[in-house]
Design a protein around this motif. Structure first.
Motif, short mmCIF file in Angstrom:
data_model
loop_
_atom_site.label_atom_id
_atom_site.label_comp_id
_atom_site.label_asym_id
_atom_site.label_seq_id
_atom_site.Cartn_x
_atom_site.Cartn_y
_atom_site.Cartn_z
N PHE A 70 42.64 45.30 26.68
CA PHE A 70 43.74 44.45 27.13
C PHE A 70 44.43 43.86 25.91
O PHE A 70 43.88 43.85 24.81
CB PHE A 70 43.21 43.32 28.02
CG PHE A 70 42.38 43.80 29.18
CD1 PHE A 70 42.95 44.05 30.41
CD2 PHE A 70 41.00 44.00 29.03
CE1 PHE A 70 42.17 44.50 31.48
CE2 PHE A 70 40.22 44.45 30.08
CZ PHE A 70 40.81 44.69 31.31
N ILE A 72 39.48 38.16 38.31
CA ILE A 72 40.76 38.69 37.79
C ILE A 72 41.75 38.78 38.94
O ILE A 72 41.47 39.40 39.97
CB ILE A 72 40.57 40.06 37.13
CG1 ILE A 72 39.88 39.89 35.78
CG2 ILE A 72 41.91 40.78 36.97
CD1 ILE A 72 39.70 41.18 35.01
N HIS A 116 45.13 40.42 39.97
CA HIS A 116 46.02 41.52 39.60
C HIS A 116 47.45 41.11 39.94
O HIS A 116 47.91 41.26 41.08
CB HIS A 116 45.62 42.80 40.35
CG HIS A 116 44.22 43.24 40.11
ND1 HIS A 116 43.82 43.86 38.96
CD2 HIS A 116 43.11 43.15 40.89
CE1 HIS A 116 42.53 44.16 39.03
NE2 HIS A 116 42.07 43.73 40.19
N VAL A 160 45.92 39.60 35.21
CA VAL A 160 46.13 40.85 34.47
C VAL A 160 47.34 41.56 35.07
O VAL A 160 47.45 41.71 36.29
CB VAL A 160 44.90 41.78 34.55
CG1 VAL A 160 45.21 43.13 33.92
CG2 VAL A 160 43.70 41.14 33.85
N SER A 175 47.25 44.92 30.70
CA SER A 175 46.38 46.10 30.75
C SER A 175 47.15 47.37 30.39
O SER A 175 46.69 48.48 30.68
CB SER A 175 45.76 46.25 32.14
OG SER A 175 46.78 46.45 33.12
#
Length: 244
Positions: free
Chosen positions: A53, A74, A76, A114, A138
């Motif tokens: 990352f 996390i 998304h 992320v 990412s």
């Protein structure tokens, strides 16, 4: 139910109805606790893939995102390369992260967003929203694909694309989701849980407030009314009526 013609009763009748509903609420709470226990009891998958990352100080590994904690959540966040701003729905959810983080960071849990866009591309938006939580990119690795929030063009064309554990005809660059990981004392990392779509509702505290009100969520489609939090003032200003 039409709120304009809602039944109005005596205090005694209301209390009887409220107690009846309370019994159902208690049963639901017990079922929710049971479901949460079943979620924690799900088997894990060891993560051996070398994901990388990009953060404010350069490259990071998945282990780095834990920040010294054993549990990692996390989110998304839908922000693809070339976008000027993040998904309004993801932003609505993310408005709740910093408040929770004041407590989670002291309870062995790290929360990190992320996105697939290069790191530099969402910094201006993060500043605009005033968020403090960790948010990394990412870009250049398979993370978003492996955890079900991106679909490759060839998989879409072949009818193999999935979202929320089901086949989908969609070909969106990114979709929302949440994944949870555990890191043991030996440094091994395990994927313990992922959820998508309506499974993310539990993270949106504002919805829990709305669910208590007479009008409820008051939406025909999920989050159709939601805007970036700095857009509401703009809409209110543009819709003001001035008498002639």
């Amino acid at each position: 139910m039409n709120i304009q013609n809602h039944p109005v009763v005596s205090r005694e009748e209301w209390l009887a109805a409220r107690k009846q509903h309370l019994a159902r609420e208690k049963a639901f709470t017990k079922e929710r606790d049971k479901l949460s226990a079943e979620r924690r009891a799900l088997p894990w998958v060891k993560v051996d893939k070398d994901y990388h990352f990009q953060g404010p100080n350069g490259e990071l590994k998945l282990a780095d995102l834990f920040g010294g904690r054993s549990q990692l959540v996390i989110y998304h966040f839908m922000f693809a390369e070339g976008w000027d701003e993040g998904c309004p729905g993801c932003s609505y959810l993310s408005d709740h992260i910093d408040g929770a983080n004041q407590h989670l960071t002291h309870h062995d849990v790290a929360v990190v967003a992320v996105s697939h866009a290069p790191f530099a591309e969402f910094q201006a938006f993060k500043r605009r929203m005033g968020w403090k939580f960790d948010w990394v990119s990412s870009a250049g690795c398979d993370f978003n694909y492996d955890f079900g929030v991106c679909a490759r063009a060839e998989d879409v064309a072949a009818g193999k694309a999935t979202y929320n554990y089901e086949k989908t005809d969609g070909s969106e660059e990114e979709l929302p989701g949440l994944s949870v990981f555990y890191r043991n004392e030996a440094g091994e990392i395990f994927h313990t849980y992922s959820t998508y779509a309506r499974g993310l509702d539990m993270l949106v505290g504002a919805y829990n407030y709305l669910d208590l009100t007479p009008k409820g969520r008051n939406e025909d489609e999920i989050m159709e009314w939601v805007r970036h939090h700095d857009r509401y003032a703009e809409e209110a200003s543009s819709s003001c009526c001035h008498g002639s």
